[in-house]
Write an enzyme that holds these catalytic residues in place. Sequence first.
Site, PDB file in Angstrom:
ATOM      1  N   ARG A 157      17.468  -7.618  12.592  1.00 42.86           N
ATOM      2  CA  ARG A 157      16.315  -8.245  13.229  1.00 42.86           C
ATOM      3  C   ARG A 157      15.269  -7.210  13.591  1.00 42.86           C
ATOM      4  O   ARG A 157      15.565  -6.049  13.770  1.00 42.86           O
ATOM      5  CB  ARG A 157      16.761  -8.930  14.524  1.00 42.86           C
ATOM      6  CG  ARG A 157      16.968 -10.415  14.394  1.00 42.86           C
ATOM      7  CD  ARG A 157      17.445 -10.964  15.710  1.00 42.86           C
ATOM      8  NE  ARG A 157      16.378 -11.206  16.651  1.00 42.86           N
ATOM      9  CZ  ARG A 157      16.341 -10.718  17.893  1.00 42.86           C
ATOM     10  NH1 ARG A 157      17.279  -9.953  18.339  1.00 42.86           N
ATOM     11  NH2 ARG A 157      15.344 -11.022  18.687  1.00 42.86           N
ATOM     12  N   LYS A 209      28.706  -4.296  20.051  1.00 41.02           N
ATOM     13  CA  LYS A 209      28.286  -5.241  19.023  1.00 41.02           C
ATOM     14  C   LYS A 209      29.331  -5.338  17.915  1.00 41.02           C
ATOM     15  O   LYS A 209      29.764  -4.338  17.367  1.00 41.02           O
ATOM     16  CB  LYS A 209      26.934  -4.814  18.456  1.00 41.02           C
ATOM     17  CG  LYS A 209      26.354  -5.786  17.461  1.00 41.02           C
ATOM     18  CD  LYS A 209      24.863  -5.642  17.370  1.00 41.02           C
ATOM     19  CE  LYS A 209      24.280  -6.439  16.222  1.00 41.02           C
ATOM     20  NZ  LYS A 209      22.827  -6.540  16.281  1.00 41.02           N
ATOM     21  N   ARG A 222      17.813  -7.557  27.146  1.00 37.39           N
ATOM     22  CA  ARG A 222      19.000  -6.737  27.411  1.00 37.39           C
ATOM     23  C   ARG A 222      19.468  -6.945  28.832  1.00 37.39           C
ATOM     24  O   ARG A 222      18.651  -7.100  29.744  1.00 37.39           O
ATOM     25  CB  ARG A 222      18.733  -5.264  27.141  1.00 37.39           C
ATOM     26  CG  ARG A 222      17.777  -4.617  28.090  1.00 37.39           C
ATOM     27  CD  ARG A 222      17.509  -3.183  27.658  1.00 37.39           C
ATOM     28  NE  ARG A 222      16.569  -2.550  28.578  1.00 37.39           N
ATOM     29  CZ  ARG A 222      16.901  -1.595  29.422  1.00 37.39           C
ATOM     30  NH1 ARG A 222      18.132  -1.167  29.504  1.00 37.39           N
ATOM     31  NH2 ARG A 222      15.991  -1.073  30.217  1.00 37.39           N
TER      32      ARG A 222
HETATM   33  C1  BTN Z   1      20.941  -7.921  13.436  1.00 36.98           C
HETATM   34  O1  BTN Z   1      21.897  -7.726  14.188  1.00 36.98           O
HETATM   35  O2  BTN Z   1      19.827  -7.444  13.688  1.00 36.98           O
HETATM   36  C2  BTN Z   1      21.144  -8.762  12.213  1.00 36.98           C
HETATM   37  C3  BTN Z   1      22.015  -8.075  11.191  1.00 36.98           C
HETATM   38  C4  BTN Z   1      22.229  -8.910   9.945  1.00 36.98           C
HETATM   39  C5  BTN Z   1      22.935  -8.140   8.861  1.00 36.98           C
HETATM   40  C6  BTN Z   1      23.266  -9.000   7.677  1.00 36.98           C
HETATM   41  S1  BTN Z   1      24.340  -8.184   6.532  1.00 36.98           S
HETATM   42  C7  BTN Z   1      24.072  -9.435   5.356  1.00 36.98           C
HETATM   43  C8  BTN Z   1      22.611  -9.794   5.412  1.00 36.98           C
HETATM   44  N1  BTN Z   1      21.844  -8.899   4.591  1.00 36.98           N
HETATM   45  C9  BTN Z   1      21.023  -8.139   5.306  1.00 36.98           C
HETATM   46  O3  BTN Z   1      20.259  -7.278   4.841  1.00 36.98           O
HETATM   47  N2  BTN Z   1      21.127  -8.439   6.593  1.00 36.98           N
HETATM   48  C10 BTN Z   1      22.099  -9.476   6.837  1.00 36.98           C
END
Ligand code: BTN
Length: 289
Positions: free
Chosen positions: A68, A139, A275
């Site tokens: 994100r 996380k 947070r």
């Molecule tokens: C976050 O925590 O900010 C979101 C992370 C999301 C990661 C997943 S892995 C599969 C899919 N492909 C990506 O590039 N991102 C999501």
Amino acid sequence: MSPAAPIRWPAEAIWEAVAPVLPGFTVEVLPTVDSTNTELMRRFRAAGPAAAEPVLLVAEQQSAGRGRMGRAWQSRAGDSLTFSLGMALQPADWSGLSLAVGISIAESLQPALPAAGQPRIRLKWPNDLWLADARDERKLAGILVETASWGELRYVVIGVGINVRALTLDPTPVAAGQAAALAPAALQDILPGVDVAQALALVAAPLVQAVQAFGLFGFAPFQARFAARDALAGRAVQLSDGTEGMAHGVGENGALLVHTAAGMKEITSSEVSVRPLARQASPGSARPC
Ligand code: BTN
């Protein structure tokens, strides 16, 4: 060093469970891709409706995983599960989709809430899964939901990254006065010996079901389930604009309710990061995410 054994992905079992309720569904596994979200969006933008059939795209390795707010998502083949579900969806209201996804993943990985003090998967609004115990919270997984349109057709890509085996990540630069990040949690902390293929087998079919339910009924039926695992409820929080307040759960639309000096605020933008301010168990715990 001997090469790693090939991963035996449960593609057929997932297809058998999902295809009867989602016609046209396929499962695809790539050894490597930049990002499963990017790949599905690229296909949809290039071909529109012809590329809108439902698909579960799994990557053993991502070279440019995205999180994100423009962040990178680090992962390693065999240690991290990275996949995206792409499908057409027409909910009356999109709000709360990433929460519904988080609930589904959390409940699939840990169906019953453990006793107090035991590691529990909690949901940190809007899209993180944390593993929390009496000492700290780290996380475990992240969710990235993206949508695109082609005429009337709305297409959604739901990306999920789960740390299955303990990862040592490239260090994130730490701003002055901020605590250094804790190492991420791993699914093996609560399911010893689980591998990425088994993790996918646990989460994939229930996730499709949850997304279909969301498409029909929206977030409201998920609200109580979110509350059971809400990591922020009752805690002092700080929004990315600096506003401080007390988190009061989420509304029927998935908005985060924060009681601030200016009254109750409904936070709906996924671009706002939140947070918790309390629960700093030890130096170096809990960084903003
Ligand atoms: C976050 O925590 O900010 C979101 C992370 C999301 C990661 C997943 S892995 C599969 C899919 N492909 C990506 O590039 N991102 C999501």
